[in-house]
Design an enzyme around this catalytic site. Structure first.
Site, PDB file in Angstrom:
ATOM      1  N   THR A 123       0.819  -1.211   0.000  1.00 26.75           N
ATOM      2  CA  THR A 123       0.000   0.000   0.000  1.00 26.75           C
ATOM      3  C   THR A 123       0.856   1.265   0.000  1.00 26.75           C
ATOM      4  OG1 THR A 123      -1.458   1.288   1.445  1.00 26.75           O
ATOM      5  CG2 THR A 123      -0.131  -0.351   2.521  1.00 26.75           C
ATOM      6  N   ASP A 124       0.284   2.352  -0.516  1.00 28.44           N
ATOM      7  CA  ASP A 124       0.981   3.649  -0.440  1.00 28.44           C
ATOM      8  C   ASP A 124       1.045   4.160   1.002  1.00 28.44           C
ATOM      9  OD1 ASP A 124      -1.722   4.289  -0.106  1.00 28.44           O
ATOM     10  OD2 ASP A 124      -1.783   5.831  -1.661  1.00 28.44           O
ATOM     11  N   GLU A 125       0.242   3.547   1.893  1.00 22.16           N
ATOM     12  CA  GLU A 125       0.180   4.054   3.272  1.00 22.16           C
ATOM     13  C   GLU A 125       1.482   3.841   4.036  1.00 22.16           C
ATOM     14  OE1 GLU A 125      -3.500   3.304   5.336  1.00 22.16           O
ATOM     15  OE2 GLU A 125      -4.598   3.101   3.459  1.00 22.16           O
ATOM     16  N   TYR A 150      -1.854  -0.631  10.981  1.00 24.76           N
ATOM     17  CA  TYR A 150      -1.988  -1.289   9.667  1.00 24.76           C
ATOM     18  C   TYR A 150      -0.784  -0.972   8.783  1.00 24.76           C
ATOM     19  CZ  TYR A 150      -3.306  -1.706   4.736  1.00 24.76           C
ATOM     20  OH  TYR A 150      -3.301  -1.986   3.388  1.00 24.76           O
ATOM     21  N   LYS A 154       2.204  -3.409   7.305  1.00 23.02           N
ATOM     22  CA  LYS A 154       2.472  -3.582   5.872  1.00 23.02           C
ATOM     23  C   LYS A 154       3.912  -3.165   5.554  1.00 23.02           C
ATOM     24  CE  LYS A 154       0.019  -4.707   2.944  1.00 23.02           C
ATOM     25  NZ  LYS A 154      -0.362  -6.055   2.422  1.00 23.02           N
TER      26      LYS A 154
END
Ligand code: NAD
Ligand code: TYD
Length: 337
Positions: A123-125, A150, A154
């Protein structure tokens, strides 16, 4: 190819399986999923009887089950994860177990079975938060700076995947993509939550001032990007994948949905903000465009409308999902709303 897809009963994984079986009917797919609240075999009805498709009900943290699933596989596409930021705030431990430990179990097994490619979906997060009203975007050289349990889990999984490539020479690729939307998305995430709440004549909870910005990627564009990376991507590389939106706030997204659905803006209900809420995400996807010739093709407004139509047409799907445990979660997260 013989693919092991993990988390194939979830939103993106099931869209990917349907996409892959349509485009590569000769390939074989094993779907390993332990059917958490987010896993739903209804998504895969269309392929369940296809002899090239096999479902294994199991946990990616279980080395024996993973070993069984990995037999004869040449390509792993790893989607399985706990994926909802709000749940990670309520209970981080599940995220560490599945996203970090589960990924490490898969990596060990992939190494042992000498798979030709381990593709990790991220993810970009993991890059943290950008400032509002700024031109900056994430790219493949942006430093990791995750803010939620989260995104931290990741980020941990990304680091492990890269470590297995550097240390053991496992042939990996990684895609870090932005927020997906489309059919079969679990209605706890923002867009399907808004659509299904409106269909139920309920208000849409908008966190804080609603001026948070996400990059929205139609799920099929994401599947197309994974396809290209598997077929043409360079081993060891990371590619960022983003959508066709330019800095659109959550409030603007809800207003678009309300307009399409013919409902007034009074359906917006500002609620307590998310803890540690990342202000803005934006993705520079020029590397995958230059190197592999990918770009998103699905316009946000057009496919938002089609996504709304899908939820209208598939009322039973989301009504079933929104019963039972969902109600407990909703009550804990939103109180009486
Ligand atoms: P999802 O929550 O809809 O689905 C996750 C799937 O993984 C479910 O089918 C669930 O049953 C399965 N799963 C969970 N824990 C498991 C375990 N321990 N063993 C086996 N299966 C397990 O998630 P999604 O939205 O489809 O996301 C898929 C991947 O894409 C995730 O890795 C997520 O981090 C990443 N991603 C998602 C988005 C997005 O907008 N949805 C954006 C960027 C990256
Ligand atoms: P979400 O779909 O949970 O994805 P992520 O947090 O991974 O980006 O949320 C998208 C955006 O919508 C995010 O800024 C949080 C916001 N949001 C709300 O305002 N209300 C809600 O009820 C939810 C679930 C999200």
């Amino acid at each position: 190819m013989k693919l092991l897809v993990t988390g194939g009963a979830g939103f993106i994984g099931s869209n990917f399986i349907l996409y892959w079986m349509k485009n590569y009917p000769q390939d074989r797919i094993v779907n390993l999923d332990n059917l958490t609240y987010a896993g739903n075999l209804e998504n895969l009805k269309e392929v369940e009887k296809n002899p090239n498709y096999k479902f294994i009900h199991g946990n990616i943290c279980n080395l024996n089950i993973v070993g069984e699933a990995m037999r004869g596989i040449d390509t792993v596409v790893h989607f399985a994860a706990e994926s909802h930021v709000d749940r990670s705030i309520l209970k981080p431990s599940d995220f560490i177990v599945t996203n970090v430990v589960g990924t490490q179990v898969l990596l060990d097994s992939a190494l042992k079975h000498k798979v030709k490619r381990f593709h990790h979906i991220s993810t970009d997060e993991v890059y943290g938060s950008l400032k509002l009203n700024d031109q900056s975007k994430f790219n493949e050289r942006t430093n990791y700076n995750p803010n939620s349990p989260y995104s931290a889990s990741k980020a941990g999984s990304d680091h492990l995947v890269k470590a297995y490539s550097e240390t053991y020479g496992l042939p990996i690729t990684i895609t870090n993509c932005s927020n997906n939307f489309g059919p079969y998305q679990f209605p706890e995430k923002f867009i399907p939550l808004a659509i299904t709440n409106i269909l139920e004549d309920k208000k849409v909870p908008v966190y804080g001032d609603g001026l948070y910005v996400r990059d929205w990627l139609y799920v099929i564009d994401h599947c197309r990007a994974i396809d290209l990376v598997l077929n043409k991507g360079k081993v060891g590389e990371t590619y960022l994948v983003g959508g066709m939106t330019d800095d659109i706030s959550n409030l603007e997204v809800v207003k678009k949905i309300l307009k399409i659905m013919g409902k007034p803006e009074s359906f917006v209900e500002h609620v307590k903000d998310r803890l540690g809420h990342d202000r803005r995400y934006a993705v520079n996807w020029s590397k995958i465009e230059k190197e592999l010739g990918w770009k998103p093709l699905h316009d946000f407004d057009e496919w938002l409308e089609k996504t709304i139509a899908w939820y209208k047409e598939n009322e039973k799907w989301w009504k079933d999902v929104k019963s039972g445990d969902y109600k407990k979660y909703y009550q804990e997260q939103y109180g009486k709303l």
